[in-house]
Scaffold this active site. Structure first.
Site, short mmCIF file in Angstrom:
data_model
loop_
_atom_site.label_atom_id
_atom_site.label_comp_id
_atom_site.label_asym_id
_atom_site.label_seq_id
_atom_site.Cartn_x
_atom_site.Cartn_y
_atom_site.Cartn_z
CG ASP B 8 -5.84 1.64 -8.16
OD1 ASP B 8 -5.66 2.85 -8.39
OD2 ASP B 8 -6.78 1.22 -7.44
CG ASP B 10 -6.85 5.99 -3.42
OD1 ASP B 10 -6.39 5.99 -2.28
OD2 ASP B 10 -6.68 6.94 -4.22
CE LYS B 150 -5.26 4.66 -12.36
NZ LYS B 150 -5.51 3.63 -11.32
CG ASP B 173 -10.33 -0.25 -6.75
OD1 ASP B 173 -9.54 0.44 -7.44
OD2 ASP B 173 -11.15 0.26 -5.97
CG ASP B 177 -7.47 0.46 -11.76
OD1 ASP B 177 -6.60 1.35 -11.80
OD2 ASP B 177 -8.14 0.21 -10.74
#
Lengths: 222, 222
Positions: B8, B10, B150, B173, B177
């Site tokens: 990931d 950000d 995702k 995070d 995810d």
């Protein structure tokens, strides 16, 4: 006292000319400049979304001149400063001279990138006939609507930021950076810059590309 | 033996959650992984041009999953894996729920970003009625065409790269995810990750965000 630094990207913030690898020490250097109250702006032939992404993730605040001068961003405001070129014209140009388009052309409207980067007399004549501008950065051939070139965008950025040329430093590596120097008091060429740029520089750095950028920031910050 | 790391952006490659500042030690860490023969891929809610720019300048080779799973890039090939959403629908959504659009929406076709990032029952119902998908990364609210998320993009990326889940590591995070973890053997959450992600992780890192990413790479490289 310098208040704004205009920096080129490819060959200037990277490890060398001809590589995309960002120099992490150059990133730290531009953050030191920002912490010292000097804004840093990206001035590049890349498309706006690519530069805006980098700008945000680098953490700088001096604005962006994208599309080789044709598009300006500052403080959540954007402005197009060149005429746009219709896709059909871009495709005619590509086909006629057997060029490869940059993947970023999908995200551009005024300035389009192609390889190989050489400008032939035929290419120049074709652009002149249509009132278009061609430039080469050494990395890419740029076809742009008028006025084209980094100067137009830099002029508008300085107005938006509200800073005079006497308080501006500029740094680059290629011929397309010469126009940037018109709007800067401190004009720096990295150690491996094109000789045509070095001729116009009043600061000739020893180190190449990103290391030269770091050398420049250290000089500015004293 | 891990051959591909899905990361990931950000909150994972940045200095912390809630800042865009890339962690330069995390950049060095992903380059170490690449030098050791482990490809690194970006898997993010950002638009394709922003991620492709970063990808090139970071110097990684594992591909890109953009638009929160809806768009995949690998080795000069691109593929859209979700339905597109017409601009009129995006604008209806924005106006109805009084949202702010991401500046990147201009460069997206399937997955659009908005703030504030909270999903209300009304938003969920509106999307369901239209066969659309909503997710929140904590940073942005995502409205996407089906299948969205995702997972869809990661599945396709693994096919393009030609690697099995047993040789994949993933790190993130936030809740968006979790879908990435379905396709990874090593599932890592940075130290400051959302508790919902930590629950699904088999590697719980001590350090936060970019420092956690660096900790993860050191663990993988031994």
């Amino acid at each position: 006292m310098i208040e704004l630094i205009l920096t080129d990207l490819d060959g200037t913030l990277t490890m060398d000319r001809g590589t995309y690898l960002l120099d992490t020490r150059a990133i730290e250097a531009l953050r030191r400049a920002e912490r010292a109250g000097i804004r840093v702006a990206l001035v590049s032939g890349n498309s706006y979304p690519v530069l805006r992404g980098l700008y945000n993730y680098l953490g700088i605040t001096g604005g962006i001149v994208a599309e080789n001068g044709c598009f300006v961003y500052y403080n959540f405001q954007t402005e197009r400063v060149c005429e746009t070129i219709p896709r059909s014209v871009v495709e005619d140009f590509r086909n006629k001279f057997n060029l490869r388009e940059s993947w970023q052309n999908e995200f551009r409207k005024s300035d389009f990138g192609f390889t190989p980067a050489q400008i032939t007399p035929e290419i120049k004549a074709w652009a002149d006939e249509r009132g278009l501008v061609v430039q080469s950065s050494g990395y890419a051939l740029h076809l742009a609507g008028k006025p084209g070139g980094k100067g137009a965008g830099v002029k508008r950025l300085l107005e938006l930021v509200g800073v005079q040329s006497e308080k501006v430093g500029a740094i680059g590596d290629s011929r397309t950076d010469i126009e940037m120097f018109t709007y800067a008091k401190v004009k720096a060429a990295v150690g491996n810059a094109d000789p045509d740029l070095v001729k116009e520089a009043n600061v000739k750095l020893k180190l190449k590309s990103g290391a030269g950028f770091t050398e420049f920031i250290e000089m500015i910050l004293g």
